[in-house]
Every structure is written in C-alpha cells, then in structure tokens.
Design a protein around this motif. Structure first.
Motif, mmCIF file in Angstrom:
data_model
loop_
_atom_site.group_PDB
_atom_site.id
_atom_site.type_symbol
_atom_site.label_atom_id
_atom_site.label_comp_id
_atom_site.label_asym_id
_atom_site.label_seq_id
_atom_site.Cartn_x
_atom_site.Cartn_y
_atom_site.Cartn_z
ATOM 1 N N PHE A 89 0.816 -1.210 0.000
ATOM 2 C CA PHE A 89 0.000 0.000 0.000
ATOM 3 C C PHE A 89 0.857 1.270 0.000
ATOM 4 N N CYS A 90 1.697 1.453 1.040
ATOM 5 C CA CYS A 90 2.475 2.703 1.087
ATOM 6 C C CYS A 90 3.861 2.542 0.475
ATOM 7 N N ASN A 91 4.386 1.316 0.481
ATOM 8 C CA ASN A 91 5.699 1.014 -0.099
ATOM 9 C C ASN A 91 6.822 1.813 0.551
ATOM 10 N N MET A 138 -2.885 1.241 -4.308
ATOM 11 C CA MET A 138 -1.733 1.748 -3.560
ATOM 12 C C MET A 138 -1.563 3.246 -3.753
ATOM 13 N N GLY A 139 -0.729 3.822 -2.934
ATOM 14 C CA GLY A 139 -0.435 5.245 -3.058
ATOM 15 C C GLY A 139 0.272 5.517 -4.374
ATOM 16 N N ALA A 142 3.832 5.297 -3.798
ATOM 17 C CA ALA A 142 4.243 3.896 -3.672
ATOM 18 C C ALA A 142 4.535 3.322 -5.053
ATOM 19 N N ALA A 143 3.639 3.614 -6.003
ATOM 20 C CA ALA A 143 3.820 3.134 -7.373
ATOM 21 C C ALA A 143 5.061 3.776 -8.003
ATOM 22 N N THR A 191 7.804 4.833 -6.494
ATOM 23 C CA THR A 191 9.015 4.188 -5.976
ATOM 24 C C THR A 191 9.224 2.842 -6.667
ATOM 25 N N MET A 192 8.142 2.095 -6.808
ATOM 26 C CA MET A 192 8.259 0.772 -7.418
ATOM 27 C C MET A 192 8.829 0.867 -8.831
ATOM 28 N N MET A 193 8.344 1.819 -9.612
ATOM 29 C CA MET A 193 8.828 1.863 -11.006
ATOM 30 C C MET A 193 10.148 2.612 -11.158
ATOM 31 N N ASN A 194 10.320 3.732 -10.455
ATOM 32 C CA ASN A 194 11.507 4.555 -10.715
ATOM 33 C C ASN A 194 12.727 4.137 -9.904
ATOM 34 N N LEU A 232 7.217 -2.521 -12.781
ATOM 35 C CA LEU A 232 5.942 -1.888 -13.093
ATOM 36 C C LEU A 232 4.878 -2.414 -12.127
ATOM 37 N N PRO A 233 4.250 -1.520 -11.339
ATOM 38 C CA PRO A 233 3.307 -2.001 -10.324
ATOM 39 C C PRO A 233 1.952 -2.412 -10.889
ATOM 40 N N GLY A 234 1.668 -2.098 -12.156
ATOM 41 C CA GLY A 234 0.402 -2.486 -12.761
ATOM 42 C C GLY A 234 0.468 -2.248 -14.251
#
Lengths: 103, 360
Positions: free
Chosen positions: A60-62, B131-132, B135-136, B138-141, B146-148
């Motif tokens: 959720f917040c990561n 998700m925030g 949050a997405a 951070t996941m990609m960059n 790729l979060p989705g």
C-alpha cells in the motif's frame, strides 16, 4: 513486470541475480531490492490476510509505514517486505493475522 | 555528543547538513533507509524555478549531487537507523538495523522526516492493487518494477499528474485520471502533457469501488456534484489492475507529537504542522523542523528550509557572526519567497505565515 529500456532512467547494471522462495515458489530477485519489488515483478500481489475476515492485503504505502505488506521471512513474522532487502535463499511466507514464530 | 543531529536525510535534511557542516558544525545525519536522498530518487521529472533551484534538472540527479556534497564534508551519516524517540534533555534514541539501541546527546536537532500520502477510503480500498501514487512511483523509478499494467489514477494534483505520466513512460496503460473537484488540481503544464499523450482527465468524478478477488480487476467510478455527493446513475466500471491514490500528502511528524510540540492545523500545508518561528525553530528550544515535515510543499522549498536551519544552527554555535548569518538567511528567504509565488505558492505562503505568527 520488470521495466527495461526506460526512456529516461538508465538500466540498472551489474545487479546480482539471487533467488528467494515465496510460499514455496522460486522467485527471481536482484540483490539490493526489497522483497516486495521481487514479488511485484513476479506478479505475486497478496502478501497476507487479515486475522478475522481473512481478507487479502498487499503493497500500500511502499515506505515501511502502513505494514500492509508484512510477511514471515526466514521464520520471523511481521516483516515489512517493502523495506526489507532480499537475500539469496530467503524463505518468504504469507501470514494470516499476526503470524507465528514456528519454523 | 553532537552539535547537530538531523533526523531524515531527504532534501531538507541533507541541505541542512551541508549548509551547517560547511561552516564547521559537527553534524550527525540519520536516516532509516539504506541510502540518503529521500524521495528525490523517485523523481524523474525536471524541476521548475530558477537556475538556483536547479530548474531543468531531474530530481534524482539533484539527489546524487547532494550526496556527493555530503561526502566531501565531514558529516557522520547513520543509515538503516530508526530514531524512536527524543528525551526532554535532547537525547536522541536510535536503533541501527542489526544492532542494539543507542543514544546520542544533541546540542540542536532538526526533524526533517518528510510527509506521508493521504489515503482515500472507498469500498475495496484495502485490496492488493490499490496503492499510493508515491508507492507506485518508488516501485517503477527506484526498483524498476511496473506495479500495474492498466492504471486508474485517483487525484489530479501534481503527484497524480506526474506519476500518471511516468507510469505511461514506464510502459503502463493509464486508463484515466479522476478528480472529485470540478477542476484539475495540479499545474497546467503537467495536465497539458497528460492530455497530449492521450490520457483522459475526468473532473467531478470519484471512485466508488475497487472490485476483484483477491486483487483489483476493475474500478467503479461515479460522477459527483459540487458538494461532492455522488450522482446516482452515472456509475461506470473500468477494467484496471492498479488503482493509485494521489490525494495529497500530510506532514510526517511522529517524533514531534512524541515531544508534545505545539501544532496547528493548516489546510494549505497538508494538516497538522508543528508551530515554528522564522528560523524554523519549534515550540521547544533547539529543536528545528524543515521540509515537508514543516508543511507540505516541494523539494526545492525543502532544500531552502534545510539551508536556513543550517545557517541558524551555525549562527547559534558561533561558527557564523550574526552579520554573516543574517545576510545568508536574507538570501535564502528571498529564494523561498520566489518559490512561494503564483496561485499555488501564495496559498502555501499564507499557511506558513499563520504558523510563524503564532510563534512570535
């Protein structure tokens, strides 16, 4: 899905490939990345379920704040997978509620 | 013992460390992550402002530059370290990953712990796949995952607009951006970019439900009236596997609450903010606040606020004369004023004024 050929960011180089298991499934990961990133890349989105209603929860917040993504890691329950880095051979398991300490 | 303990090594914290260490202050910089830089490393877009504010430079590059600067100065950096409390006699309690709890006595403390994303509550908001937006991002960059694949963005502030654009850049299909208010929240320049790449922005529209089991496979959106009440019959179900929430940020000030500092609710700055004076000193002597923790603004203002605290601490410890310090502060304040112009900046400037006026 891993992002390759990003138009702005250079590809991450010299990252060592490691393997973890998630609920018994072998998952490819890179040294230096959190467990949640490896799971996201492998398409595994359910990290745990809630204690009473057994509802699924994921990232959720990561950022290590919301604790929605906690799992059991190498026998330790309630580990925040978004801020805990992978190690080769790490055993990651989903938990219900608070989990337990059993091996 | 440390002259100056800084908690949080994002843009504000690093800038304060650099600015004070430059004049001789002995600094300890603490961060819970394994790398300093905070959210700068999630930011692939170019910054605005003047040349002094690194306009045209991408956020992550600014992060690298700040770290390079810190490595040249004599700053103690403690990473993977969580501060869990500060005692009334200025003892900073911390624990480093894999080690037992320790503490350090500080002459001065800066709390630059940044901000957190605000959630939006709707049916299904707890499902995996919601998700925030940060949050997405951070996941990609940062992690390059790729979060989705099909994304609905909830919120059209700058974070929503920028992250939607970056998701598209990274290879995702952004099905749309929805905004409950009747107009787009963020800068026009970002919104125009979004429109040029063909992502629709729907205003007066909100999310009603995230559907799917065990994870998100669609979202129900609905039109709202001026009072944000749902207009029944306007529901639409959209296929997507990721719902990103970009509903703004709030100051992340747990340590300040623990210290029982004086707070004030300032809507323009994201919520409850510690009251502080022009030097960014809080209601407790020798404890400073800067960056988003002192009211949500931008990385550029966070860096300037960090510098301001750096100068103030160097002045207090007599590494700078009053004359030197006031001159430096004047320059920083001029730049802050510039950053708080325009229709968006003005509101933040008013919010800041409310805070500092109580302090006097």
């Amino acid at each position: 899905m891993r992002i390759k050929n990003h138009p702005i960011l250079e590809d991450l180089k010299n990252r060592k490939k490691v393997y973890i298991t998630v609920d018994g499934r072998k998952v490819e990961a890179y040294e230096g990345e959190p467990i949640a990133a490896a799971m996201c890349a492998a398409g595994i989105r359910v990290h745990r379920t809630t204690p009473r209603h057994n509802e699924p929860r994921g990232i959720f917040c990561n950022r290590g704040r919301c604790t929605d993504c906690i799992m059991k890691v190498d026998g330790k329950p309630n580990i925040r997978t978004c801020v805990t880095l992978v190690k080769n051979g790490m055993k990651v398991e989903s938990i219900r509620g608070m989990g337990d300490w059993s091996e | 013992m440390s002259d100056f303990v800084i908690i949080g090594a994002g843009p504000a914290g690093i800038s304060a460390a650099n600015e004070s260490a430059r004049y001789g202050v002995k600094v300890t910089l603490i961060d819970e992550n394994n790398l300093p830089g905070g959210q700068l490393f999630t930011q692939t877009h170019k910054f605005f402002g003047s040349r002094e504010h690194r306009a045209g430079v991408r956020g992550f590059q600014i992060g690298y530059d700040l770290i390079e600067e810190i490595n040249k100065l004599n700053v103690d950096v403690l990473l993977d370290t969580i501060v869990y409390g500060i005692s009334a006699d200025m003892e900073v309690k911390y624990v480093t990953e894999g080690s037992s709890a320790k503490s350090i006595t500080a002459g001065n403390i800066l709390i630059s712990t940044g901000a957190l994303e605000k959630p939006v509550v709707f049916k299904g908001w707890t499902k995996p796949g919601v998700m925030g937006a940060g949050a997405a991002q951070t996941m990609m960059n940062v992690h390059r995952v790729l979060p989705g694949r099909k994304v609905l963005m909830v919120g059209s502030g700058n974070v929503g607009l920028i992250v939607a654009y970056q998701l598209k850049q990274a290879g995702a299909d952004v099905v749309g951006i929805i905004e409950a208010m009747p107009s787009i929240g963020g800068y026009k320049v970002h919104a125009s970019k979004i429109r040029r790449i063909g992502i629709p922005i729907l205003t007066s529209c909100t999310i009603k439900e995230a559907k799917g089991s065990p994870q998100v496979s669609s979202a129900v959106i609905v039109g709202v009236d001026k009072n944000l009440r749902e207009i029944s019959g306007t529901e639409d179900e959209i296929k997507c596997d990721l719902v990103c929430i970009a509903a703004g940020l709030k100051p992340f000030d747990e340590l300040c609450w623990l210290l029982n500092l004086e707070f004030k609710y300032i809507n323009e700055l994201g919520g409850f903010v510690p009251v502080h004076n022009d030097d960014l000193e809080t209601s407790m002597k020798n404890i400073y606040i800067a960056g988003d923790a002192a009211g949500v603004e931008e990385a550029s203002t966070a860096m300037e606020e960090g510098r301001l605290v750096g100068v103030a601490v160097a002045q207090k410890l007599e590494y700078l004369s009053d004359r030197q310090a006031e001159k430096l502060k004047g320059k920083i304040n001029d730049r802050l004023k510039y950053l708080r112009l325009g229709s968006f900046g003005k509101k933040r400037a008013e919010g800041k004024k409310k805070l500092t006026s109580i302090s006097k």
